[in-house]
Write an enzyme that holds these catalytic residues in place. Structure first.
Site, PDB file in Angstrom:
ATOM      1  N   ASP A  13       5.613  63.081  24.144  1.00 55.16           N
ATOM      2  CA  ASP A  13       6.508  63.955  23.081  1.00 55.16           C
ATOM      3  C   ASP A  13       5.600  64.214  21.971  1.00 55.16           C
ATOM      4  OD1 ASP A  13       8.738  63.463  24.440  1.00 55.16           O
ATOM      5  OD2 ASP A  13       9.320  61.394  23.569  1.00 55.16           O
ATOM      6  N   GLU A  14       4.434  64.447  21.984  1.00 50.64           N
ATOM      7  CA  GLU A  14       3.578  64.945  20.950  1.00 50.64           C
ATOM      8  C   GLU A  14       3.572  66.474  20.744  1.00 50.64           C
ATOM      9  OE1 GLU A  14       2.530  63.620  24.033  1.00 50.64           O
ATOM     10  OE2 GLU A  14       1.413  62.100  23.725  1.00 50.64           O
ATOM     11  N   LYS A  16       3.607  69.061  23.156  1.00 55.90           N
ATOM     12  CA  LYS A  16       2.643  69.724  24.233  1.00 55.90           C
ATOM     13  C   LYS A  16       3.256  70.832  24.571  1.00 55.90           C
ATOM     14  CE  LYS A  16       3.138  65.976  26.878  1.00 55.90           C
ATOM     15  NZ  LYS A  16       3.852  64.993  26.027  1.00 55.90           N
ATOM     16  N   LYS A  18       5.275  73.042  22.902  1.00 61.54           N
ATOM     17  CA  LYS A  18       5.136  74.033  21.835  1.00 61.54           C
ATOM     18  C   LYS A  18       3.618  74.632  22.030  1.00 61.54           C
ATOM     19  CE  LYS A  18       4.199  75.098  17.227  1.00 61.54           C
ATOM     20  NZ  LYS A  18       4.554  74.752  15.586  1.00 61.54           N
ATOM     21  N   GLY A  40      10.245  65.886  29.012  1.00 63.84           N
ATOM     22  CA  GLY A  40      11.107  66.989  28.352  1.00 63.84           C
ATOM     23  C   GLY A  40      10.302  67.785  27.350  1.00 63.84           C
ATOM     24  N   HIS A  41       9.782  68.956  27.765  1.00 62.30           N
ATOM     25  CA  HIS A  41       9.044  69.640  26.807  1.00 62.30           C
ATOM     26  C   HIS A  41       9.748  71.044  26.134  1.00 62.30           C
ATOM     27  CE1 HIS A  41       5.092  68.490  29.220  1.00 62.30           C
ATOM     28  NE2 HIS A  41       5.775  67.577  28.748  1.00 62.30           N
ATOM     29  N   THR A  42       9.674  70.999  24.933  1.00 66.20           N
ATOM     30  CA  THR A  42      10.579  71.930  24.082  1.00 66.20           C
ATOM     31  C   THR A  42       9.789  72.886  23.515  1.00 66.20           C
ATOM     32  OG1 THR A  42      11.517  69.790  22.987  1.00 66.20           O
ATOM     33  CG2 THR A  42      12.049  72.026  21.947  1.00 66.20           C
ATOM     34  N   GLN A 228       3.872  63.389  29.712  1.00 68.82           N
ATOM     35  CA  GLN A 228       3.871  62.382  28.966  1.00 68.82           C
ATOM     36  C   GLN A 228       2.611  62.201  28.027  1.00 68.82           C
ATOM     37  OE1 GLN A 228       4.488  62.043  32.865  1.00 68.82           O
ATOM     38  NE2 GLN A 228       6.305  62.503  31.955  1.00 68.82           N
ATOM     39  N   THR A 243       4.028  55.285  32.747  1.00 71.67           N
ATOM     40  CA  THR A 243       4.532  55.824  33.562  1.00 71.67           C
ATOM     41  C   THR A 243       3.773  55.594  34.859  1.00 71.67           C
ATOM     42  OG1 THR A 243       5.771  58.040  34.173  1.00 71.67           O
ATOM     43  CG2 THR A 243       3.598  58.183  33.197  1.00 71.67           C
ATOM     44  N   THR A 305      16.247  61.749  27.441  1.00 72.87           N
ATOM     45  CA  THR A 305      17.516  60.929  27.607  1.00 72.87           C
ATOM     46  C   THR A 305      18.166  60.806  26.280  1.00 72.87           C
ATOM     47  OG1 THR A 305      15.736  59.305  26.783  1.00 72.87           O
ATOM     48  CG2 THR A 305      15.963  59.546  29.107  1.00 72.87           C
ATOM     49  N   ARG A 307      17.521  59.150  23.917  1.00 77.02           N
ATOM     50  CA  ARG A 307      17.148  57.925  23.135  1.00 77.02           C
ATOM     51  C   ARG A 307      16.542  58.066  21.720  1.00 77.02           C
ATOM     52  NH1 ARG A 307      14.206  54.344  27.666  1.00 77.02           N
ATOM     53  NH2 ARG A 307      13.353  56.654  28.090  1.00 77.02           N
ATOM     54  N   PRO A 308      17.139  57.257  20.803  1.00 76.03           N
ATOM     55  CA  PRO A 308      16.157  57.266  19.660  1.00 76.03           C
ATOM     56  C   PRO A 308      14.638  56.878  19.783  1.00 76.03           C
ATOM     57  CG  PRO A 308      18.003  55.473  19.407  1.00 76.03           C
ATOM     58  CD  PRO A 308      18.215  56.337  20.827  1.00 76.03           C
TER      59      PRO A 308
HETATM   60  P1  GDP Z   1       6.592  67.281  24.335  1.00 77.16           P
HETATM   61  O1  GDP Z   1       7.045  66.311  25.363  1.00 77.16           O
HETATM   62  O2  GDP Z   1       5.198  66.732  24.150  1.00 77.16           O
HETATM   63  O3  GDP Z   1       6.391  68.751  24.988  1.00 77.16           O
HETATM   64  O4  GDP Z   1       7.324  67.032  23.110  1.00 77.16           O
HETATM   65  P2  GDP Z   1       8.846  67.216  22.871  1.00 77.16           P
HETATM   66  O5  GDP Z   1       9.433  68.453  23.114  1.00 77.16           O
HETATM   67  O6  GDP Z   1       9.553  66.264  23.607  1.00 77.16           O
HETATM   68  O7  GDP Z   1       9.229  66.728  21.293  1.00 77.16           O
HETATM   69  C1  GDP Z   1       8.555  67.707  20.373  1.00 77.16           C
HETATM   70  C2  GDP Z   1       9.428  67.859  19.367  1.00 77.16           C
HETATM   71  O8  GDP Z   1       9.005  68.323  18.213  1.00 77.16           O
HETATM   72  C3  GDP Z   1      10.300  69.301  19.690  1.00 77.16           C
HETATM   73  O9  GDP Z   1      11.717  69.135  19.483  1.00 77.16           O
HETATM   74  C4  GDP Z   1       9.402  70.271  19.129  1.00 77.16           C
HETATM   75  O10 GDP Z   1      10.641  71.415  18.919  1.00 77.16           O
HETATM   76  C5  GDP Z   1       9.400  69.630  17.769  1.00 77.16           C
HETATM   77  N1  GDP Z   1       8.118  70.158  17.154  1.00 77.16           N
HETATM   78  C6  GDP Z   1       7.014  70.563  17.642  1.00 77.16           C
HETATM   79  N2  GDP Z   1       6.061  70.944  16.596  1.00 77.16           N
HETATM   80  C7  GDP Z   1       6.808  70.402  15.299  1.00 77.16           C
HETATM   81  C8  GDP Z   1       6.131  70.238  14.168  1.00 77.16           C
HETATM   82  O11 GDP Z   1       5.081  70.670  13.901  1.00 77.16           O
HETATM   83  N3  GDP Z   1       7.191  69.936  13.088  1.00 77.16           N
HETATM   84  C9  GDP Z   1       8.321  69.447  13.754  1.00 77.16           C
HETATM   85  N4  GDP Z   1       8.985  69.162  12.681  1.00 77.16           N
HETATM   86  N5  GDP Z   1       8.808  69.433  14.955  1.00 77.16           N
HETATM   87  C10 GDP Z   1       8.158  70.014  15.757  1.00 77.16           C
HETATM   88  P1  IMO Z   2       7.057  64.076  27.871  1.00 73.93           P
HETATM   89  O1  IMO Z   2       6.138  64.891  28.967  1.00 73.93           O
HETATM   90  C1  IMO Z   2       7.889  60.149  26.168  1.00 73.93           C
HETATM   91  C2  IMO Z   2       8.339  56.938  29.248  1.00 73.93           C
HETATM   92  C3  IMO Z   2       9.566  56.110  29.358  1.00 73.93           C
HETATM   93  C4  IMO Z   2       9.454  54.984  29.772  1.00 73.93           C
HETATM   94  C5  IMO Z   2       7.970  54.778  30.583  1.00 73.93           C
HETATM   95  C6  IMO Z   2       8.292  54.886  31.920  1.00 73.93           C
HETATM   96  O2  IMO Z   2       8.130  64.507  27.329  1.00 73.93           O
HETATM   97  O3  IMO Z   2       6.135  63.685  26.740  1.00 73.93           O
HETATM   98  P2  IMO Z   2       9.213  56.697  33.706  1.00 73.93           P
HETATM   99  O4  IMO Z   2      10.687  57.437  33.890  1.00 73.93           O
HETATM  100  O5  IMO Z   2       8.152  57.769  33.587  1.00 73.93           O
HETATM  101  O6  IMO Z   2       9.155  55.822  34.805  1.00 73.93           O
HETATM  102  O7  IMO Z   2       9.262  55.741  32.351  1.00 73.93           O
HETATM  103  O8  IMO Z   2       7.618  56.208  29.905  1.00 73.93           O
HETATM  104  N1  IMO Z   2       8.144  58.444  29.356  1.00 73.93           N
HETATM  105  C7  IMO Z   2       8.065  59.282  28.129  1.00 73.93           C
HETATM  106  N2  IMO Z   2       8.138  59.035  26.999  1.00 73.93           N
HETATM  107  N3  IMO Z   2       7.710  61.211  26.714  1.00 73.93           N
HETATM  108  C8  IMO Z   2       7.657  61.329  28.063  1.00 73.93           C
HETATM  109  O9  IMO Z   2       7.322  62.773  28.520  1.00 73.93           O
HETATM  110  C9  IMO Z   2       7.659  60.531  28.983  1.00 73.93           C
HETATM  111  N4  IMO Z   2       7.925  60.162  30.272  1.00 73.93           N
HETATM  112  C10 IMO Z   2       8.270  58.887  30.421  1.00 73.93           C
HETATM  113  O10 IMO Z   2      10.433  56.337  27.957  1.00 73.93           O
HETATM  114  O11 IMO Z   2       8.970  54.244  28.565  1.00 73.93           O
HETATM  115 MG    MG Z   3       9.064  65.178  25.544  1.00 76.56          MG
END
Ligand code: GDP
Ligand code: IMO
Ligand code: MG
Length: 429
Positions: A13-14, A16, A18, A40-42, A228, A243, A305, A307-308
Site C-alpha cells: 500500500d505504498e 504503487k 498511483k 488493491g492498487h488505487t 505487496q 504473502t 479488505t 481493514r484499518p
Molecule cells: P498500492 O497498493 O501500493 O497501490 O497503494 P493503495 O492504493 O492500496 O494505497 C495508497 C492510497 O493512498 C490510495 O488511496 C491512494 O489514492 C492514496 N495516495 C497515493 N499517493 C498519495 C499521497 O501522496 N498522499 C495521500 N494523502 N494519499 C495518496
Molecule cells: P498491495 O499490492 C498490504 C498482507 C495481508 C496479510 C499478508 C498475507 O495493495 O500493496 P495474503 O492474502 O497475501 O496471504 O496475506 O499480506 N497483504 C497486503 N498488505 N497491501 C497488499 O497489497 C497486501 N497483500 C497482502 O494483509 O498480512
Molecule cells: Mg494496496
C-alpha cells in the site's frame, strides 16, 4: 531503458498504483507479475477513483498493452468483475489486456482453505491474510498435483481435470471445511463455473512470455508493477507474516519471465511513514493518538479488505534493508502531505535488540518483535504541502525530512508525492 520496475519497500500500500499509472505513458507495456486479488492498487484520474486488484495500473493509458504474467494467481470471478467495473465506466480493458496461460487459477477450494485456516496462530499471532486464496493457490502451484493454470480453463480436458482435483480436495479438506463449504466442492458446478470463466477470459489468454521477449527485442519499454511490498516477500520478508510470492525486486524476473539483463531501473516506493495490514511485528507501530492521526489523515484503510491499517513512524532500518534487497536506484516517497501537521516527526534509525544497538533487520520474526526503535526526531513543517509542485516549494523542514530519509536508506529521491491526484506529484527523474 528497457524495463523499469516499481517495487514497494514496506508492507504494501505504498501507492504503487498511483506511480505506475503516471509512468505508464512513458512505456509500451505494463506487467503485473506476482500476487493476485490480495493487491488493491488505487489510481485516481480526475474525479474517478479506480481500485485495481489484478488488472495492471496502466489500464487507463491508451496505446499500452497490459500483461498479467505467469507469476500472478488469478481469481477469475474477481477479475471478470473488475473488467466489468471498468467497462461500466467507459473503459475497454479487454482491448489491450493479455493474461498468461501459465498464470495459476485461484479456485473455490483455495478461497475456502484460506478462510478456514486464516485464524490459525503461527509464531504467536495469526497472519491475517486477505482471504483471497493466495497462499493455498501458491501452495498448489508448488505442489503441482492439484494446480490449475489459466490454460487449463480453455483445455478440452477441463471436466476430467476438475473431477480429479475435486475428488482429492474433498478428502483433504474434510477436516477443516464446514459442511456448507464442502457442499461447494461439486465437480459439475465447478466445471460449469470454469467454462463461464473461459468464455469471458479465453480470448485474452496467451503465451505472454514470448510476447514480452518480442517486445524487448523490438526495443519497446516495459514497466513492471510489483504488488505487496518487499517486507512481505515470502523468502526475504518478515516471515511467516508475509504473502506467498516474491514481492520484493528479486521476484520481477521469475514472475514475469523477463531476464535480469533487461532490467535497468528499480524505483522503490515508500510512504513517508509506515503502515501494515494484518499480523506480524512492526517495531515503529504507534498505538496512540499519533497513530490514529496518521490513519485518519492518510485514510489508512485497506483497499482490498477495508481493514484499518496499523500506522507508525518511518522505519529506516527496514527500508534500508528492502532498498538493498530490491536494488532500488530511486526512491519514490509518497504521502508527504499526511505529515503536514505534526510538531515533530520521528524516524527509526536503529533498533535496540536484547540490549544491543543494531542497524540491521533481524531475519526472525521473534527477534524483530523484541526490537525497540531508536528514533531520531526531526522538526515538523506545520504547513500543508499538498499544493507543492516542485522541490523548491517544500518548506525547509520538509526538505530536511526528505533528504534525511534518502540519506538513511542510501537511495536518491526520484519522485515525491503530496496527494492522491496525478498532479500532486513531483518528478525528479
Ligand atoms: P498500492 O497498493 O501500493 O497501490 O497503494 P493503495 O492504493 O492500496 O494505497 C495508497 C492510497 O493512498 C490510495 O488511496 C491512494 O489514492 C492514496 N495516495 C497515493 N499517493 C498519495 C499521497 O501522496 N498522499 C495521500 N494523502 N494519499 C495518496
Ligand atoms: P498491495 O499490492 C498490504 C498482507 C495481508 C496479510 C499478508 C498475507 O495493495 O500493496 P495474503 O492474502 O497475501 O496471504 O496475506 O499480506 N497483504 C497486503 N498488505 N497491501 C497488499 O497489497 C497486501 N497483500 C497482502 O494483509 O498480512
Ligand atoms: Mg494496496
Amino acid at each position: 531503458m528497457a524495463a523499469t520496475c516499481v517495487i514497494g519497500l514496506q508492507w504494501g500500500d505504498e501507492a504503487k498504483g498511483k506511480l505506475v499509472d503516471l509512468l505508464a505513458p512513458r512505456h509500451d507495456v505494463v506487467v503485473r507479475y506476482q500476487g493476485g486479488a490480495n493487491a488493491g492498487h488505487t489510481v485516481v484520474s480526475g474525479k474517478e477513483v479506480y481500485k485495481l486488484h489484478h488488472v495492471p495500473s496502466g489500464i487507463l493509458s491508451s496505446n499500452i498493452t497490459n500483461v498479467i504474467a505467469p507469476g500472478v494467481v488469478i481469481e477469475p470471478n474477481m477479475l471478470i468483475k473488475e473488467l466489468e467495473g471498468l467497462e461500466g465506466r467507459g473503459i475497454n480493458p479487454r482491448r489491450n489486456l493479455m493474461i498468461s496461460d501459465r498464470a495459476h487459477v485461484v479456485m473455490p477450494w483455495h478461497m475456502l482453505e484460506d478462510r478456514a485456516i486464516n485464524k490459525t496462530v503461527v509464531s504467536g499471532e495469526s497472519i491475517g491474510t486477505t482471504n483471497r486464496g493466495i497462499g493455498p493457490c501458491y501452495r498448489d502451484k508448488v505442489g503441482r498435483t492439484h494446480a490449475m493454470r489459466m490454460a487449463d480453463l480453455i483445455s478440452p480436458n477441463l471436466p476430467d481435470r476438475i473431477r480429479e482435483i475435486v475428488d482429492s480436495k474433498r478428502v483433504l479438506l474434510s477436516s477443516i471445511a464446514s459442511p456448507e463449504d464442502m457442499a461447494e466442492l461439486d465437480a459439475g458446478r465447478i466445471t460449469e463455473l470454469c467454462q463461464r470463466w473461459a468464455t469471458s477470459l479465453g480470448p485474452m489468454i496467451k503465451d505472454t512470455t514470448y510476447f514480452l521477449h518480442d517486445q524487448l527485442d523490438a526495443g519497446k519499454k516495459l514497466l513492471m508493477e510489483g504488488a505487496q511490498g518487499s517486507l512481505l516477500d515470502i523468502d526475504h520478508g518478515t516471515y511467516p507474516f508475509v504473502t506467498s510470492s516474491n514481492a520484493s525486486g528479486v521476484g520481477v524476473c521469475s514472475g514475469s519471465g523477463v531476464p535480469p539483463r533487461w532490467i535497468d531501473r528499480m524505483i522503490g516506493v515508500a510512504k513517508a511513514y509506515s503502515t501494515r495490514v494484518g499480523g506480524g511485528p512492526f517495531p515503529t507501530e504507534l498505538l496512540d493518538e499519533t497513530g490514529q492521526k496518521i490513519r485518519e489523515i492518510g485514510r489508512e484503510y485497506g483497499t482490498t479488505t477495508g481493514r484499518p491499517r496499523r500506522c507508525g513512524w518511518f522505519d529506516a532500518v527496514a527500508v534500508r534493508y528492502t532498498a538493498r534487497l530490491s536494488g532500488a536506484n530511486y526512491l519514490s516517497l509518497m504521502m508527504l502531505d499526511v505529515l503536514s501537521y505534526f510538531d515533530e516527526l520521528k524516524v527509526c534509525v536503529a533498533y535496540e535488540l536484547d540490549g544491543e544497538r543494531t542497524d540491521r533487520l533481524p531475519s526472525q520474526a521473534d527477534a524483530l518483535r523484541r526490537c525497540k526503535p531508536i528514533y531520531e526526531t526531526l522538526p515538523g513543517w506545520s504547513k500543508d504541502v499538498s499544493y507543492v509542485r516542485s522541490l523548491d516549494q517544500f518548506p525547509a523542514n520538509a526538505r530536511r525530512y526528505i533528504d534525511r530519509i534518502s540519506e538513511l536508506i542510501s537511495v536518491p529521491v526520484g519522485v515525491l508525492s503530496v496527494g492522491p491526484d496525478r498532479e500532486q506529484t513531483i518528478f525528479l527523474i
